[in-house]
Design a protein around this motif. Structure first.
Motif, PDB file in Angstrom:
ATOM      1  N   ASP A  78       0.811  -1.220   0.000  1.00 19.44           N
ATOM      2  CA  ASP A  78       0.000   0.000   0.000  1.00 19.44           C
ATOM      3  C   ASP A  78       0.845   1.272   0.000  1.00 19.44           C
ATOM      4  N   LYS A  79       2.010   1.219  -0.626  1.00 22.14           N
ATOM      5  CA  LYS A  79       2.904   2.376  -0.724  1.00 22.14           C
ATOM      6  C   LYS A  79       3.006   2.814  -2.182  1.00 22.14           C
ATOM      7  N   ILE A  80       2.855   4.110  -2.430  1.00 21.53           N
ATOM      8  CA  ILE A  80       3.045   4.674  -3.764  1.00 21.53           C
ATOM      9  C   ILE A  80       4.526   4.977  -3.943  1.00 21.53           C
ATOM     10  N   HIS A  81       5.122   4.470  -5.016  1.00 17.79           N
ATOM     11  CA  HIS A  81       6.554   4.659  -5.251  1.00 17.79           C
ATOM     12  C   HIS A  81       6.881   5.838  -6.164  1.00 17.79           C
ATOM     13  N   TRP A  82       5.886   6.533  -6.673  1.00 24.66           N
ATOM     14  CA  TRP A  82       6.115   7.677  -7.562  1.00 24.66           C
ATOM     15  C   TRP A  82       5.332   8.886  -7.080  1.00 24.66           C
ATOM     16  N   ASN A  83       5.452   9.251  -5.819  1.00 25.57           N
ATOM     17  CA  ASN A  83       4.671  10.342  -5.225  1.00 25.57           C
ATOM     18  C   ASN A  83       4.823  11.682  -5.925  1.00 25.57           C
ATOM     19  N   GLU A  84       5.974  11.942  -6.521  1.00 23.24           N
ATOM     20  CA  GLU A  84       6.218  13.249  -7.133  1.00 23.24           C
ATOM     21  C   GLU A  84       5.896  13.287  -8.617  1.00 23.24           C
ATOM     22  N   GLY A  85       5.400  12.198  -9.164  1.00 22.70           N
ATOM     23  CA  GLY A  85       5.159  12.153 -10.601  1.00 22.70           C
ATOM     24  C   GLY A  85       6.467  11.946 -11.342  1.00 22.70           C
ATOM     25  N   PHE A  86       6.546  12.438 -12.585  1.00 22.08           N
ATOM     26  CA  PHE A  86       7.772  12.285 -13.367  1.00 22.08           C
ATOM     27  C   PHE A  86       7.863  13.415 -14.381  1.00 22.08           C
ATOM     28  N   GLN A  87       9.073  13.642 -14.872  1.00 23.13           N
ATOM     29  CA  GLN A  87       9.335  14.741 -15.800  1.00 23.13           C
ATOM     30  C   GLN A  87       9.717  14.277 -17.198  1.00 23.13           C
ATOM     31  N   GLU A  88      10.306  13.078 -17.297  1.00 23.20           N
ATOM     32  CA  GLU A  88      10.845  12.656 -18.588  1.00 23.20           C
ATOM     33  C   GLU A  88      10.777  11.146 -18.723  1.00 23.20           C
ATOM     34  N   VAL A  89      10.984  10.679 -19.935  1.00 23.82           N
ATOM     35  CA  VAL A  89      11.058   9.246 -20.200  1.00 23.82           C
ATOM     36  C   VAL A  89      12.336   8.724 -19.561  1.00 23.82           C
ATOM     37  N   ILE A  90      12.217   7.660 -18.826  1.00 20.33           N
ATOM     38  CA  ILE A  90      13.377   7.086 -18.153  1.00 20.33           C
ATOM     39  C   ILE A  90      13.375   5.580 -18.281  1.00 20.33           C
ATOM     40  N   GLY A  91      14.472   4.966 -17.906  1.00 19.92           N
ATOM     41  CA  GLY A  91      14.548   3.518 -17.869  1.00 19.92           C
ATOM     42  C   GLY A  91      14.967   2.915 -19.196  1.00 19.92           C
ATOM     43  N   GLU A  92      15.275   1.648 -19.152  1.00 23.64           N
ATOM     44  CA  GLU A  92      15.661   0.878 -20.331  1.00 23.64           C
ATOM     45  C   GLU A  92      14.467   0.793 -21.274  1.00 23.64           C
ATOM     46  N   ILE A  93      14.620   1.308 -22.473  1.00 27.82           N
ATOM     47  CA  ILE A  93      13.560   1.322 -23.481  1.00 27.82           C
ATOM     48  C   ILE A  93      12.280   1.908 -22.899  1.00 27.82           C
ATOM     49  N   GLY A  94      12.441   2.964 -22.087  1.00 27.35           N
ATOM     50  CA  GLY A  94      11.278   3.640 -21.546  1.00 27.35           C
ATOM     51  C   GLY A  94      10.638   2.960 -20.355  1.00 27.35           C
ATOM     52  N   ARG A  95      11.133   1.811 -19.950  1.00 31.19           N
ATOM     53  CA  ARG A  95      10.543   1.126 -18.802  1.00 31.19           C
ATOM     54  C   ARG A  95      11.391   1.414 -17.576  1.00 31.19           C
ATOM     55  N   ASP A  96      10.739   1.729 -16.489  1.00 29.47           N
ATOM     56  CA  ASP A  96      11.467   1.993 -15.270  1.00 29.47           C
ATOM     57  C   ASP A  96      10.876   1.158 -14.151  1.00 29.47           C
ATOM     58  N   TYR A  97      11.705   0.344 -13.587  1.00 31.60           N
ATOM     59  CA  TYR A  97      11.314  -0.479 -12.464  1.00 31.60           C
ATOM     60  C   TYR A  97      12.074   0.006 -11.247  1.00 31.60           C
ATOM     61  N   ILE A  98      11.511  -0.163 -10.109  1.00 32.20           N
ATOM     62  CA  ILE A  98      12.192   0.235  -8.889  1.00 32.20           C
ATOM     63  C   ILE A  98      13.477  -0.580  -8.811  1.00 32.20           C
ATOM     64  N   LEU A  99      14.609   0.111  -8.724  1.00 27.84           N
ATOM     65  CA  LEU A  99      15.897  -0.565  -8.763  1.00 27.84           C
ATOM     66  C   LEU A  99      16.175  -1.365  -7.508  1.00 27.84           C
ATOM     67  N   LYS A 100      15.655  -0.948  -6.396  1.00 26.80           N
ATOM     68  CA  LYS A 100      15.918  -1.613  -5.132  1.00 26.80           C
ATOM     69  C   LYS A 100      14.630  -1.610  -4.334  1.00 26.80           C
ATOM     70  N   GLY A 101      14.410  -2.660  -3.609  1.00 30.06           N
ATOM     71  CA  GLY A 101      13.211  -2.745  -2.785  1.00 30.06           C
ATOM     72  C   GLY A 101      13.243  -1.755  -1.635  1.00 30.06           C
ATOM     73  N   ASP A 102      12.171  -1.746  -0.883  1.00 30.22           N
ATOM     74  CA  ASP A 102      12.063  -0.860   0.275  1.00 30.22           C
ATOM     75  C   ASP A 102      12.936  -1.359   1.415  1.00 30.22           C
ATOM     76  N   GLU A 103      13.338  -0.431   2.269  1.00 33.94           N
ATOM     77  CA  GLU A 103      14.019  -0.783   3.512  1.00 33.94           C
ATOM     78  C   GLU A 103      12.978  -1.365   4.456  1.00 33.94           C
ATOM     79  N   ILE A 104      13.235  -2.562   4.921  1.00 30.54           N
ATOM     80  CA  ILE A 104      12.300  -3.229   5.821  1.00 30.54           C
ATOM     81  C   ILE A 104      12.949  -3.272   7.201  1.00 30.54           C
ATOM     82  N   ASP A 105      12.238  -2.755   8.199  1.00 30.41           N
ATOM     83  CA  ASP A 105      12.793  -2.781   9.552  1.00 30.41           C
ATOM     84  C   ASP A 105      11.927  -3.668  10.445  1.00 30.41           C
TER      85      ASP A 105
END
Length: 165
Positions: A60-87
């Motif tokens: 239930d966490k949004i990973h793109w809270n600020e939106g985006f400005q440009e096309v990013i990622g490999e061939i336009g695809r962007d995946y979260i590079l690293k998971g969340d910090e779990i404590d």
């Protein structure tokens, strides 16, 4: 209380590009290992057996809270590079007894060979996934493509990539 979910990805690099394939979610590391065992025998995956990665994401966490400005990622695809910090305050979704989750992504076609895609998050209910989309619709980038959100209902511990590559 925050809950986390396990995710299995396969990311490899060959002589021409880097590619990531999302393979599935699970509520236990044991189920994730079973998914990996099923995938590693498929063509492509077996050529890069060291390229499986396990991450954890907060439910239930949004990973793109600020939106985006440009096309990013490999061939336009962007995946979260690293998971969340779990404590210690975050526990597995296994405690919730969920069998399915709702994955939210946003993608639109730039031209015939290029899509722009972002993974937004994984949610415990359809209502929470829809609420996340409503929160994002007026953020930069998303507001120009408000109808390009996708919600996928996914069964836990199910291999999503059934063929090789």
């Amino acid at each position: 209380m925050e809950y986390f979910i396990y995710a299995l990805n396969h990311t490899y690099t060959d002589e021409s590009h880097t590619d990531t394939k999302f393979l599935g979610f699970s509520n236990s590391i044991e189920d994730l290992e079973e998914l990996k065992t099923k995938a590693v025998i498929l063509s492509g995956f077996r050529d890069y057996p060291e390229s499986f990665f396990t991450d954890c994401y907060i439910l239930d966490k949004i990973h793109w809270n600020e939106g985006f400005q440009e096309v990013i990622g490999e061939i336009g695809r962007d995946y979260i590079l690293k998971g969340d910090e779990i404590d210690d305050n975050c526990i597995s979704i296994k405690e919730l007894g969920l069998n399915t989750v709702f994955s939210v992504s946003h993608y639109y076609t730039i031209h015939s060979f290029l899509d722009d895609e972002r993974y937004v998050g994984v949610f415990s209910s359809l209502e929470k996934a829809e609420k996340a989309i409503e929160e994002l619709k007026n953020k930069p980038g998303f507001k120009d493509h408000q109808n390009d959100f996708n919600i996928s209902k996914l069964d836990l511990a199910t291999l999503l990539w059934k063929t090789g590559f």
